[in-house]
Scaffold this motif. Structure first.
Motif, PDB file in Angstrom:
ATOM      1  N   UNK A   1       0.829  -1.204   0.000  1.00  0.00           N
ATOM      2  CA  UNK A   1       0.000   0.000   0.000  1.00  0.00           C
ATOM      3  C   UNK A   1       0.866   1.258   0.000  1.00  0.00           C
ATOM      4  N   UNK A   2       1.856   1.286   0.878  1.00  0.00           N
ATOM      5  CA  UNK A   2       2.673   2.488   1.025  1.00  0.00           C
ATOM      6  C   UNK A   2       3.408   2.835  -0.259  1.00  0.00           C
ATOM      7  N   UNK A   3       3.926   1.843  -0.959  1.00  0.00           N
ATOM      8  CA  UNK A   3       4.689   2.175  -2.164  1.00  0.00           C
ATOM      9  C   UNK A   3       3.794   2.583  -3.328  1.00  0.00           C
ATOM     10  N   UNK A   4       2.483   2.379  -3.165  1.00  0.00           N
ATOM     11  CA  UNK A   4       1.529   2.839  -4.172  1.00  0.00           C
ATOM     12  C   UNK A   4       0.831   4.132  -3.753  1.00  0.00           C
ATOM     13  N   UNK A   5       1.242   4.685  -2.616  1.00  0.00           N
ATOM     14  CA  UNK A   5       0.646   5.927  -2.159  1.00  0.00           C
ATOM     15  C   UNK A   5      -0.740   5.766  -1.575  1.00  0.00           C
ATOM     16  N   UNK A   6      -1.117   4.543  -1.184  1.00  0.00           N
ATOM     17  CA  UNK A   6      -2.434   4.292  -0.588  1.00  0.00           C
ATOM     18  C   UNK A   6      -2.310   4.446   0.924  1.00  0.00           C
ATOM     19  N   UNK A   7      -3.069   5.327   1.560  1.00  0.00           N
ATOM     20  CA  UNK A   7      -2.993   5.463   3.018  1.00  0.00           C
ATOM     21  C   UNK A   7      -3.279   4.127   3.699  1.00  0.00           C
TER      22      UNK A   7
ATOM     23  N   UNK B   1      -2.887  -9.705  -3.128  1.00  0.00           N
ATOM     24  CA  UNK B   1      -3.985  -8.809  -2.766  1.00  0.00           C
ATOM     25  C   UNK B   1      -3.612  -7.340  -2.894  1.00  0.00           C
ATOM     26  N   UNK B   2      -2.349  -6.996  -2.631  1.00  0.00           N
ATOM     27  CA  UNK B   2      -1.956  -5.597  -2.552  1.00  0.00           C
ATOM     28  C   UNK B   2      -2.256  -4.804  -3.810  1.00  0.00           C
ATOM     29  N   UNK B   3      -1.803  -5.284  -4.955  1.00  0.00           N
ATOM     30  CA  UNK B   3      -2.000  -4.504  -6.175  1.00  0.00           C
ATOM     31  C   UNK B   3      -3.472  -4.436  -6.563  1.00  0.00           C
ATOM     32  N   UNK B   4      -4.224  -5.471  -6.204  1.00  0.00           N
ATOM     33  CA  UNK B   4      -5.648  -5.479  -6.531  1.00  0.00           C
ATOM     34  C   UNK B   4      -6.407  -4.457  -5.686  1.00  0.00           C
ATOM     35  N   UNK B   5      -6.072  -4.379  -4.397  1.00  0.00           N
ATOM     36  CA  UNK B   5      -6.692  -3.358  -3.551  1.00  0.00           C
ATOM     37  C   UNK B   5      -6.385  -1.958  -4.067  1.00  0.00           C
TER      38      UNK B   5
END
Length: 499
Positions: free
Chosen positions: A21-27, A310-314
């Protein structure tokens, strides 16, 4: 911070999801009810596929530097040396498989490296912060957390339960945890410091007449630290007494002595699989979704790869992908069959151990997780009438290439990061492929722009596709689509490649 994703549990699974999440900028907010990081080596075996995941996450160098390579095992029966064994033959790296062997690192140290990476990306773990309950609606999840400052109510778009086999998230959802707990087989496992014992290899001390009785010692990074495992027989002795008694009974080597029992726990077969991985906006991952015997070193690795899937899908769903619901449903469709397969493998290895089979400690390619794939997944497509060796849903192979400046690269270098990668094989006409596609040219050509040259032909062999073929590699390193570059819709593929 109001999180888009709330992660309950800060073991390897929760940490990898936090990093994703963090490396995609997702809080993201990662909480754990424990007051401090867990001690002990626990899941110390890292499989080759997990090393590839760690390569992408930017932690592989630290993991390899902190850990140790697989070693041989010296076997003793009744105090008498009987020879050397290996869990499996060491393999040399190949162009498509750069990390063919596993690696050993105590889980506490693996978690420390992952926490450091999460911190580097701007995240953190909130210890002593328990998820007490939650409710969800069509727009998100409302959770109650109890931390050092008291109770608070948190609103998140998604909740992920990575909170272990006794998962609060799974229990609150009422999802059955199907399987069994076998009280007839119990083992004491932990970490022990041993003086006078060669730390460059493992040691297996068994009863002369019954190989099921004994103690196994595997070296861990550190001066004289070993992970141990010994069967628990009837009795109520303290763990430290059990370790000393087993060592005295089965070892008997002169000048060798236990200095300290650093950590221990009682283990029993608890083989279970959650009936569902998703309930609306709430997901299960890692031990909250599946618990494994330690045989085969599959549990931690399977959890890490749950989070990676799951990470990239979220992130894509939260960014507004039009097919978000189907994308999120594919998490269970892809990962639950993998867990079921891995549980069967772990149980078979446990059975061999309990029965005292001569090959009980041997491991083959089936434990390395490089052959895990998602053929038949609802979100992969293969448009070819006659597929080659590589199918949509398979792990995307690595391979050496050369960029436009003549610098050597690997395909994994191109894949590394939160993006997908579109590979187009051959030399397409200008304007026929998305601008961000990587064109793979055959040997003898000159690379320009985003083109790379397969100078040694390894990539063409590994992907087994003719010129004019497009291969979409998902952010998790699996092939999402294969088809004719002229027929695949550039806009659709290009959008997916930037997710």
């Amino acid at each position: 911070m109001t999180p888009s994703v709330l992660v309950a549990g800060a073991g390897p699974t929760g940490l990898v999801l936090g990093i994703e999440m963090a490396r995609r900028g997702v809080p993201v907010r990662v909480v754990d009810r424990a007051a401090a990081p867990a001690a002990g080596s626990r899941g110390d075996g890292l499989q080759p596929r997990t090393l590839e995941v760690f390569d992408d996450l930017g932690v592989l160098d630290a993991v390899l530097a902190a850990g140790v390579a697989p070693s041989h095992v010296r076997a003793y029966a009744g105090g008498r040396y009987t020879g050397e064994k290996r869990m499996g033959e060491l393999r040399e790296p190949t162009p498509d498989v750069p990390y063919p062997n596993g690696h050993f690192l105590g889980q506490d140290r693996t978690e420390a490296i992952l926490r450091a990476r999460l911190t580097e990306l701007g995240g953190r773990v909130e210890f002593a912060t328990a998820l007490e309950g939650f409710a969800q609606d069509a727009d998100g999840v409302t959770a109650t957390l109890a931390g050092p400052a008291g109770r608070e109510t948190v609103r998140a778009a998604v909740l992920v339960g990575a909170d272990g086999g006794a998962s609060t998230v799974r229990r609150t959802l009422g999802i059955p945890f199907e399987g069994r707990t076998d009280e007839s087989v119990r083992m004491l496992i932990g970490d022990v410091r041993v003086a006078g014992l060669d730390h460059t290899c493992g040691h297996m001390f068994t009863d002369e007449h019954d190989q099921r009785r004994g103690m196994f010692l595997s070296p861990l990074p550190g001066e004289d630290l070993f992970q141990f495992a010994t069967p628990l027989e009837n009795g109520t002795a303290e763990p430290e007494q059990i370790v000393h008694a087993a060592f005295a009974e089965f070892c008997g080597l002169p000048g060798v002595a236990i200095r300290e029992v650093a950590w221990s726990t009682v283990w029993r077969p608890n083989v279970r699989l959650a009936a569902r991985y998703r309930a609306g906006r709430v997901f299960l991952a890692g031990d909250a979704a599946h618990t494994h015997p330690p045989t085969g070193g599959q549990g931690l690795n399977t959890g890490v790869q749950d989070a990676y899937n799951l990470g990239w899908k979220l992130a894509a769903a939260l960014a507004g992908r039009p097919d978000a619901d189907a994308l999120l449903d594919s998490y269970e469709a892809e990962r639950r069959p993998v867990a079921a397969h891995v549980l069967g493998l772990s149980e078979e290895l446990l059975r061999r151990h309990v029965e005292g089979a001569d090959d009980a400690h041997e491991r083959g390619p089936e434990t390395q997780q490089l052959d895990i794939g998602y053929r038949g997944s609802p979100i992969v497509r293969d448009e070819r009438a006659r597929p080659g060796r590589l199918h949509a849903g398979d792990r995307a192979p690595d391979g050496p290439v050369v960029d436009a400046a003549g610098r050597p690269l690997r395909l994994f270098d191109l894949f590394r990061g939160p993006h997908a990668t579109l590979l187009v094989f051959g030399d397409p006409a200008p304007g026929t492929v998305p601008a961000d596609a990587r064109v793979v040219l055959p040997a003898g050509r000159t690379a320009t722009g985003t083109a790379v040259v397969d100078a040694q032909g390894f990539v063409a062999a590994a992907y087994d596709v003719p010129d004019g073929t497009a291969v979409l590699v998902r952010p998790d390193g699996y092939v999402g689509a294969i088809g004719d570059a002229g027929r695949m819709v550039p806009e659709r593929v290009g959008a997916a490649s930037r997710t």
